[in-house]
Design a protein around this motif. Structure first.
Motif, short mmCIF file in Angstrom:
data_model
loop_
_atom_site.label_atom_id
_atom_site.label_comp_id
_atom_site.label_asym_id
_atom_site.label_seq_id
_atom_site.Cartn_x
_atom_site.Cartn_y
_atom_site.Cartn_z
N ALA A 254 0.83 -1.21 0.00
CA ALA A 254 0.00 0.00 0.00
C ALA A 254 0.86 1.25 0.00
O ALA A 254 0.53 2.25 -0.65
CB ALA A 254 -0.92 -0.01 1.23
N PHE A 255 1.96 1.21 0.72
CA PHE A 255 2.88 2.35 0.75
C PHE A 255 3.45 2.63 -0.63
O PHE A 255 3.48 3.78 -1.08
CB PHE A 255 4.02 2.06 1.75
N LEU A 256 3.88 1.59 -1.33
CA LEU A 256 4.43 1.77 -2.67
C LEU A 256 3.36 2.22 -3.66
O LEU A 256 3.64 2.99 -4.58
CB LEU A 256 5.07 0.47 -3.15
N ALA A 257 2.13 1.74 -3.49
CA ALA A 257 1.05 2.11 -4.39
C ALA A 257 0.72 3.59 -4.29
O ALA A 257 0.23 4.19 -5.27
CB ALA A 257 -0.19 1.27 -4.10
N ALA A 258 0.96 4.18 -3.13
CA ALA A 258 0.65 5.59 -2.95
C ALA A 258 1.71 6.51 -3.56
O ALA A 258 1.43 7.69 -3.78
CB ALA A 258 0.51 5.91 -1.46
N LEU A 259 2.89 5.99 -3.82
CA LEU A 259 3.98 6.85 -4.31
C LEU A 259 3.69 7.52 -5.66
O LEU A 259 3.90 8.72 -5.79
CB LEU A 259 5.28 6.03 -4.38
N PRO A 260 3.22 6.79 -6.69
CA PRO A 260 2.95 7.47 -7.97
C PRO A 260 1.90 8.57 -7.84
O PRO A 260 2.02 9.63 -8.47
CB PRO A 260 2.46 6.34 -8.88
N ILE A 261 0.88 8.33 -7.01
CA ILE A 261 -0.16 9.34 -6.81
C ILE A 261 0.43 10.57 -6.12
O ILE A 261 0.12 11.71 -6.50
CB ILE A 261 -1.32 8.76 -5.99
N CYS A 262 1.27 10.35 -5.11
CA CYS A 262 1.89 11.47 -4.40
C CYS A 262 2.81 12.27 -5.32
O CYS A 262 2.81 13.51 -5.29
CB CYS A 262 2.68 10.95 -3.20
#
Length: 283
Positions: A254-262
């Protein structure tokens, strides 16, 4: 007079106090789950539930295991492909549709806008059977292109309204002046109007990009092969078994999935306030 000034100062103090108190409470509500997710993602060993522990030993082993012992890399790439395709297609279609509804008058204009609103009221759950039947007819089950088209189609109705409202804020005098100077329809759109709606384009791009990362229902319903899953569906497998929940792997994914959005958010953030506030000023 002095008492009046004191009462005004007290009112301003109370206004600021409660405003900052509300913002602080809101920040805690948002930040606390994020801290839990981050601390769990870097935990040294698996745990049975999410918990905030900033004093335990932190490690990158969970991230290594994601890319070596699971299909997370496939899920991540799949989601990125779908998200980028959805973003590009939706922004192009919604921009052209919004400009058309804002600048031109044609038969069915009013009724089609109302139809867009009616479609938006239909929940995704009610259309799942239709999507499944259509996917079977087109032999499109377990394919990315069909899922992408569903995301794009689902975002067109309401986002077209928002784009139309934003285009309405651009003075028509600019169009008329450009046409007097000899500019055609395409040149007016591309060189005159489009640069002025970049804030709303940024908002539309972020919303479209976020959709595939957060959607679980459609992807779960239409994707079948483990290698073809998206991040949201794939991560659910880590916590679906009550007797063997991989909480740390779920948090790391979940942490890695949020990176592109951030990254996209910080790249476009200067445009968001203008884009969100101006899109609904006119209808």
């Amino acid at each position: 007079m002095g008492e009046f000034m004191k009462s005004q100062k007290f009112a301003r103090f109370c206004n600021r106090f409660f405003t900052y108190a509300f913002l602080l409470l809101l920040s805690l509500i948002i930040i606390y789950p994020l801290l839990i997710t981050v601390s769990t993602a870097f935990r040294e060993a698996n745990i049975v539930s999410f918990q905030l522990d900033l004093h335990s030993n932190w490690t990158l082993d969970n991230f290594r295991e994601l890319f070596t012992n699971t299909l997370y890399k496939n899920w991540y790439i799949n989601t990125l492909i779908i998200a980028v395709a959805t973003m590009v297609l939706q922004v192009v279609i919604v921009t052209l549709a919004g400009y058309t509804y804002s600048r031109y008058r044609f038969k069915g204009r009013k009724y089609s806008l109302v139809f867009f609103l009616i479609i938006q009221m239909v929940p995704t759950m009610a259309a799942l059977t239709a999507f499944y039947v259509l996917a079977n007819i087109l032999n499109a089950l377990d394919t990315y292109w069909f899922l992408t088209l569903l995301y794009v189609g689902g975002g067109i109705p309401m986002n077209t309204w928002l784009m139309k409202g934003y285009f309405d804020t651009v003075p028509r005098d600019l169009d008329e002046s450009a046409r007097i100077d000899g500019a055609g329809h395409l040149r007016v759109f591309w060189q005159i109007v489009l640069p002025l709606v970049k804030p709303m384009l940024a908002v539309q791009a972020l919303w479209a990009f976020m959709g595939p990362f957060g959607d679980f229902l459609l992807a779960k319903f239409l994707l079948r092969t483990p290698e073809h899953l998206t991040v949201a569906v794939g991560l659910q497998q880590f916590i679906s078994n009550p007797t063997d929940q991989k909480v740390t792997l779920f948090a790391a994914g979940a942490f890695l999935a949020a990176l592109p959005i951030c990254i996209l958010f910080f790249f476009l953030q200067k445009n968001f306030v203008s884009g969100l506030t101006s899109g609904g000023t006119k209808g």
